[in-house]
Write a protein that holds these residues in place. Sequence first.
Motif, mmCIF file in Angstrom:
data_model
loop_
_atom_site.group_PDB
_atom_site.id
_atom_site.type_symbol
_atom_site.label_atom_id
_atom_site.label_comp_id
_atom_site.label_asym_id
_atom_site.label_seq_id
_atom_site.Cartn_x
_atom_site.Cartn_y
_atom_site.Cartn_z
ATOM 1 N N LEU A 181 63.866 110.769 -18.599
ATOM 2 C CA LEU A 181 63.098 110.296 -17.444
ATOM 3 C C LEU A 181 63.796 109.091 -16.835
ATOM 4 N N ARG A 182 63.985 109.152 -15.527
ATOM 5 C CA ARG A 182 64.568 108.019 -14.812
ATOM 6 C C ARG A 182 63.576 107.586 -13.736
ATOM 7 N N VAL A 183 63.211 106.325 -13.778
ATOM 8 C CA VAL A 183 62.239 105.810 -12.813
ATOM 9 C C VAL A 183 62.917 104.717 -11.995
ATOM 10 N N ASN A 184 63.105 104.977 -10.717
ATOM 11 C CA ASN A 184 63.652 103.959 -9.824
ATOM 12 C C ASN A 184 62.489 103.113 -9.341
ATOM 13 N N PHE A 185 62.387 101.951 -9.914
ATOM 14 C CA PHE A 185 61.220 101.127 -9.636
ATOM 15 C C PHE A 185 61.532 100.094 -8.554
ATOM 16 N N GLU A 186 60.641 99.975 -7.597
ATOM 17 C CA GLU A 186 60.789 98.988 -6.521
ATOM 18 C C GLU A 186 59.561 98.085 -6.526
ATOM 19 N N ASN A 187 59.807 96.812 -6.517
ATOM 20 C CA ASN A 187 58.690 95.869 -6.492
ATOM 21 C C ASN A 187 58.457 95.353 -5.073
ATOM 22 N N HIS A 188 57.450 95.889 -4.425
ATOM 23 C CA HIS A 188 57.093 95.438 -3.078
ATOM 24 C C HIS A 188 55.932 94.447 -3.100
ATOM 25 N N LEU A 189 55.573 93.974 -4.277
ATOM 26 C CA LEU A 189 54.508 92.975 -4.357
ATOM 27 C C LEU A 189 55.065 91.614 -3.948
ATOM 28 N N SER A 190 54.180 90.660 -3.742
ATOM 29 C CA SER A 190 54.648 89.319 -3.401
ATOM 30 C C SER A 190 54.878 88.488 -4.657
ATOM 31 N N GLU A 191 54.815 89.117 -5.813
ATOM 32 C CA GLU A 191 55.047 88.401 -7.058
ATOM 33 C C GLU A 191 55.863 89.273 -8.004
ATOM 34 N N PRO A 192 56.451 88.664 -9.033
ATOM 35 C CA PRO A 192 57.264 89.479 -9.938
ATOM 36 C C PRO A 192 56.398 90.379 -10.809
ATOM 37 N N THR A 193 57.025 91.348 -11.432
ATOM 38 C CA THR A 193 56.307 92.257 -12.325
ATOM 39 C C THR A 193 57.331 92.960 -13.217
ATOM 40 N N THR A 194 56.836 93.776 -14.124
ATOM 41 C CA THR A 194 57.681 94.674 -14.924
ATOM 42 C C THR A 194 56.838 95.900 -15.226
ATOM 43 N N ILE A 195 57.452 96.929 -15.783
ATOM 44 C CA ILE A 195 56.666 98.079 -16.247
ATOM 45 C C ILE A 195 56.874 98.270 -17.744
ATOM 46 N N HIS A 196 55.759 98.363 -18.424
ATOM 47 C CA HIS A 196 55.778 98.721 -19.846
ATOM 48 C C HIS A 196 55.306 100.167 -19.982
ATOM 49 N N TRP A 197 55.985 100.917 -20.814
ATOM 50 C CA TRP A 197 55.672 102.341 -21.008
ATOM 51 C C TRP A 197 54.878 102.467 -22.298
ATOM 52 N N HIS A 198 53.583 102.433 -22.147
ATOM 53 C CA HIS A 198 52.695 102.315 -23.298
ATOM 54 C C HIS A 198 52.740 103.585 -24.161
ATOM 55 N N GLY A 199 53.198 103.412 -25.393
ATOM 56 C CA GLY A 199 53.202 104.515 -26.353
ATOM 57 C C GLY A 199 54.502 105.277 -26.414
ATOM 58 N N LEU A 200 55.345 105.148 -25.395
ATOM 59 C CA LEU A 200 56.600 105.883 -25.399
ATOM 60 C C LEU A 200 57.618 105.148 -26.263
ATOM 61 N N ARG A 201 58.358 105.905 -27.048
ATOM 62 C CA ARG A 201 59.352 105.288 -27.921
ATOM 63 C C ARG A 201 60.650 105.093 -27.136
ATOM 64 N N VAL A 202 60.656 104.076 -26.307
ATOM 65 C CA VAL A 202 61.778 103.833 -25.397
ATOM 66 C C VAL A 202 62.801 102.906 -26.054
ATOM 67 N N PRO A 203 64.032 102.884 -25.540
ATOM 68 C CA PRO A 203 64.990 101.873 -26.018
ATOM 69 C C PRO A 203 64.453 100.475 -25.713
ATOM 70 N N ASN A 204 64.853 99.520 -26.510
ATOM 71 C CA ASN A 204 64.274 98.182 -26.384
ATOM 72 C C ASN A 204 64.378 97.601 -24.972
ATOM 73 N N GLY A 205 65.503 97.806 -24.337
ATOM 74 C CA GLY A 205 65.700 97.240 -23.006
ATOM 75 C C GLY A 205 64.831 97.865 -21.929
ATOM 76 N N MET A 206 64.126 98.949 -22.264
ATOM 77 C CA MET A 206 63.282 99.644 -21.297
ATOM 78 C C MET A 206 61.801 99.333 -21.514
ATOM 79 N N ASP A 207 61.505 98.432 -22.453
ATOM 80 C CA ASP A 207 60.120 98.233 -22.868
ATOM 81 C C ASP A 207 59.311 97.362 -21.907
ATOM 82 N N GLY A 208 59.985 96.706 -21.000
ATOM 83 C CA GLY A 208 59.267 96.052 -19.900
ATOM 84 C C GLY A 208 58.583 94.733 -20.211
#
Length: 642
Positions: free
Chosen positions: A65-92
């Motif tokens: 799965l590849r997710v091209n994430f764009e942050n259009h909010l006026s503040e910073p954010t990240t995405i955490h993938w709850h429950g998925l066994r992702v590589p550490n750098g993808m944990d958000g």
Amino acid sequence: MPPTDDGFIGLRELPDDDPAPDRVEVTLRAIETTLELVSGHPHRHQTYDGSIPGPLIRARRGDVLRVNFENHLSEPTTIHWHGLRVPNGMDGVPGITQELVASGGTFVYEFPLLDEGTFWYHPHYDTLSQLGNGLYGAVLVDDPDEEAQLGAQRVLAVSDVSLNADGTPQHHEENDDTRAFGREGATLLVNGRTDQRMQLVSGTRLRLRVMNMARSRYLSLELAGHTFLRIGTDGGRLEYPVQESTPLLTPGDRADLIVEPRGEPGTHIELVTLPVDRGPGASTATGPERLVRLEFIEGPAPELLPLGPLTRERDAFDFEDAEEVQVSLTMDALEHGLVMGINGVPFTQSAPVHAETGRPQIWNVQNETAYAHPFHIHGFSFQVLDGDRLRSPLAYEDTIDIPARETLRLVPRFDEDRLGLWMFHCHILDHAESGMMGVLALTEPGAPVPVLDLSDHDHQGEQGHHGTPSDAGGPPSAPDEPDVPPATSGRSPHEILLEVLTQESYREPPWLAETPSPRGPVGVVTPHGWVRVFANDTLQQSLLAGNGTKRADDGSLEFDSKAPAHDPGSIAVKEFYDGDERVGRAALLKLDGPTTAAYYYCEGPPERCGVQTPTPAYGEMFAVSCGTCHAGFVYTVNYPAQ
Ligand code: C2O
Ligand code: CU
């Protein structure tokens, strides 16, 4: 979910932009949108792609799965993938596994989908507010070996909000009581709606994929007169199905349920959630609350394939000769307010739980409070011990209820190849925010504690800092400057991080207001690569106790800036530039044991520089808001205790 013809409103599915059969590529935007959660009363919400919940991401086990994430909010954010066994750098997790995605910024999340199951995504920055505002969405990972007889699948993303009659979010008072209990929304939403219904012929087989995305609320599902066949939980299917009349879902939990609702045409029944007593302040007076109204219509009786055994091979996690890890969930009323924590300390003061690959652990999760807590571990599944055996049926859990005053013994399975720092926390967001979080540091067995590295951190692509006139674009060190310790590749769990972030991502620590204006620089870097620190007696004494230290002529202390970071008394420095001009330096000291102290001093007029953290702790931020150097802030990450 494509829209269904039975009246139930499903989730919009993101289109797959990658034609390869085993790759799914989607674009996901965090964006403010005007929505009418109460009809006729529009209000602006933070959303993923303009809806609450966000769109469904759907793929199959084994896909990338590849997710091209764009942050259009006026503040910073990240995405955490709850429950998925992702590589550490993808944990958000900002500051732990990735940098914040700034307003206007992008980030590519890409990982293989190792498990089938019902998962979800949400921010891990200012989570109480951002998730509470509407940033959450579902991920469904289908099983390529799925049986055909499981019934018509419906995804139910359940959440709650509190809205005024005009659609504006209700301002919840925040105090020790609301924090202790955890704020619930008064209005229940299923896929963002209050009016979900389904028209069906009696006996239709339904497969309900239910997710609890609420901030605090527990769900106890009930369909009067019916029993659910539970076939799955957090990380996919159960070893064998179980009958449950009122499946419990804590915040963060998921359930995969089969049910065949029966009734006379023209009548209806309701899928409800029953009140759950999860601690003092719970209202049991509310009674059942409706999730979906099921309306029976005329029609030919559905032809149902036999369900069969519906079993699945599930690994039993290894706990032979396991190391015992005590994880007490604690709550203390301190002078300055309520503090929740793990083992008696809030997140900001915690030391990581250390685990080594190949060495099993049993986590003794002991709830010492009067409230139930949904305990969640990032990145890994766990199983539950009943006495000295694993609970049956075997399941892959990532979030579980720890009832008040009870203890659950959990057996996590740490994958060999996903070293790094991983969060664990209570998924009641008020509790997490009040400190009930910790970090797991997974390393290789006997891994040497890596050398402190401040040099490569700001040069890691996505992690570039934004807007600070500081380090990343700075010129190379002059020849007489101290060498930085050798760069290690990637980030290791033992690494100490010291970095300057932007003003946007800076949130002032509460104690700063009380910190008197510092006296001046606390140290300098000497031309021969040592750092000289002017300190008070107490500090000098604790520094002298370490190695790599010598006393300078004027009585101040000097430290070898190249000494390995794990040696008590060692130090590392970092320089900050404004264009070509060096405007400041920060020093990070390891005093003794797991304690780390950080200092910042600038080379301009030292009015507001030389700031030291009072008790720097894991991930704690400290301000270096200096009129000359404009640095944002620096934060530290502690070593695990040795
Ligand atoms: Cu849904 Cu840190 O979790
Ligand atoms: Cu909790």
